[in-house]
Design a protein around this motif. Sequence first.
Motif, mmCIF file in Angstrom:
data_model
loop_
_atom_site.group_PDB
_atom_site.id
_atom_site.type_symbol
_atom_site.label_atom_id
_atom_site.label_comp_id
_atom_site.label_asym_id
_atom_site.label_seq_id
_atom_site.Cartn_x
_atom_site.Cartn_y
_atom_site.Cartn_z
ATOM 1 N N ASP A 39 35.040 53.172 52.756
ATOM 2 C CA ASP A 39 34.916 52.748 51.360
ATOM 3 C C ASP A 39 34.729 53.960 50.441
ATOM 4 O O ASP A 39 33.707 54.087 49.753
ATOM 5 C CB ASP A 39 33.737 51.778 51.218
ATOM 6 N N PRO A 40 35.729 54.841 50.407
ATOM 7 C CA PRO A 40 35.600 56.010 49.536
ATOM 8 C C PRO A 40 35.787 55.646 48.068
ATOM 9 O O PRO A 40 36.422 54.638 47.740
ATOM 10 C CB PRO A 40 36.730 56.924 50.017
ATOM 11 N N ASP A 41 35.242 56.477 47.234
ATOM 12 C CA ASP A 41 35.418 56.326 45.797
ATOM 13 C C ASP A 41 36.723 57.018 45.392
ATOM 14 O O ASP A 41 37.463 57.509 46.249
ATOM 15 C CB ASP A 41 34.225 56.943 45.064
ATOM 16 N N LEU A 42 36.976 57.075 44.103
ATOM 17 C CA LEU A 42 38.162 57.762 43.599
ATOM 18 C C LEU A 42 37.901 59.252 43.443
ATOM 19 O O LEU A 42 36.783 59.666 43.125
ATOM 20 C CB LEU A 42 38.568 57.183 42.239
ATOM 21 N N TYR A 66 40.656 41.227 38.697
ATOM 22 C CA TYR A 66 40.218 41.051 40.080
ATOM 23 C C TYR A 66 40.399 42.354 40.852
ATOM 24 O O TYR A 66 41.266 43.161 40.531
ATOM 25 C CB TYR A 66 41.032 39.963 40.779
ATOM 26 N N SER A 67 39.594 42.500 41.881
ATOM 27 C CA SER A 67 39.665 43.659 42.756
ATOM 28 C C SER A 67 39.192 43.248 44.145
ATOM 29 O O SER A 67 38.401 42.316 44.285
ATOM 30 C CB SER A 67 38.745 44.758 42.207
ATOM 31 N N THR A 73 39.362 50.274 44.630
ATOM 32 C CA THR A 73 40.105 49.276 43.847
ATOM 33 C C THR A 73 39.302 48.863 42.617
ATOM 34 O O THR A 73 39.847 48.771 41.518
ATOM 35 C CB THR A 73 40.460 48.040 44.690
ATOM 36 N N ARG A 74 38.027 48.635 42.813
ATOM 37 C CA ARG A 74 37.160 48.228 41.701
ATOM 38 C C ARG A 74 37.166 49.294 40.607
ATOM 39 O O ARG A 74 37.296 48.983 39.423
ATOM 40 C CB ARG A 74 35.748 47.970 42.224
ATOM 41 N N ASN A 75 37.051 50.562 41.000
ATOM 42 C CA ASN A 75 36.982 51.629 40.007
ATOM 43 C C ASN A 75 38.328 51.955 39.373
ATOM 44 O O ASN A 75 38.381 52.617 38.338
ATOM 45 C CB ASN A 75 36.347 52.870 40.626
ATOM 46 N N THR A 76 39.409 51.477 39.968
ATOM 47 C CA THR A 76 40.731 51.634 39.341
ATOM 48 C C THR A 76 40.888 50.654 38.181
ATOM 49 O O THR A 76 41.442 51.005 37.140
ATOM 50 C CB THR A 76 41.859 51.415 40.376
ATOM 51 N N VAL A 111 46.500 38.084 34.355
ATOM 52 C CA VAL A 111 45.491 38.461 35.343
ATOM 53 C C VAL A 111 45.857 39.810 35.938
ATOM 54 O O VAL A 111 46.989 40.025 36.359
ATOM 55 C CB VAL A 111 45.414 37.397 36.468
ATOM 56 N N VAL A 112 44.886 40.703 35.973
ATOM 57 C CA VAL A 112 45.054 42.008 36.613
ATOM 58 C C VAL A 112 44.443 41.929 38.002
ATOM 59 O O VAL A 112 43.327 41.423 38.167
ATOM 60 C CB VAL A 112 44.362 43.118 35.794
ATOM 61 N N ILE A 113 45.184 42.411 39.002
ATOM 62 C CA ILE A 113 44.671 42.434 40.371
ATOM 63 C C ILE A 113 44.820 43.839 40.927
ATOM 64 O O ILE A 113 45.917 44.373 41.009
ATOM 65 C CB ILE A 113 45.405 41.429 41.278
ATOM 66 N N GLY A 114 43.692 44.431 41.315
ATOM 67 C CA GLY A 114 43.685 45.724 41.971
ATOM 68 C C GLY A 114 43.681 45.521 43.478
ATOM 69 O O GLY A 114 42.935 44.689 43.992
ATOM 70 N N GLY A 115 44.508 46.274 44.167
ATOM 71 C CA GLY A 115 44.601 46.116 45.609
ATOM 72 C C GLY A 115 44.988 47.406 46.292
ATOM 73 O O GLY A 115 44.725 48.496 45.780
ATOM 74 N N HIS A 116 45.656 47.274 47.408
ATOM 75 C CA HIS A 116 45.949 48.401 48.284
ATOM 76 C C HIS A 116 47.450 48.537 48.517
ATOM 77 O O HIS A 116 48.229 47.677 48.113
ATOM 78 C CB HIS A 116 45.212 48.211 49.608
#
Length: 163
Positions: A39-42, A66-67, A73-76, A111-116
């Motif tokens: 779970d690295p940060d940016l 959403y993230s 992802t959350r911080n993006t 809706v914005v969705i952050g993912g991988h």
Amino acid sequence: MKKTLLLLILVALAFQGSAQITTFILVRHAEKASDGTDDPDLRSEGLERAGKFAALFKNTSVDAVYSTRYKRTRNTVAPLAQQKGLEVQVYDAAKPETIDAIISKYTGGTVVIGGHSNTIPQIANLLTGKDEYKTFPDTDYGNILIVTVLERGKAAKVTWLNY
């Protein structure tokens, strides 16, 4: 005959007007740090990219953000959520029914969705009903897929941006 035809046209137009387009802005997380954890940060470049993402959609109406549960992802998406006065909501990318719930809750909205690199293409495929979008390369952080949906899996269009 003319009255029947006119009535059919009016009914068709009324039905067409009632269909609501839901817009999904799908973004893969920005550049992540290599800190040896899952779970690295940016990295600083990722934080800069997250700011650019928020700036890109500054004038866009957004109803929800959403993230996944991960920091990257959350911080993006967090700068955009903050800009819009919204909380970042967590979704489970492993459960496709989550997308159906989001569509139901925000029909006609954005809706914005952050993912991988793997989940964003999967969501795009789920929304379009096609298997067109493949996992992004691990070093490719600049993809945004804007998917407009009338009906999940049937009536959807995709605009692919790179920022």
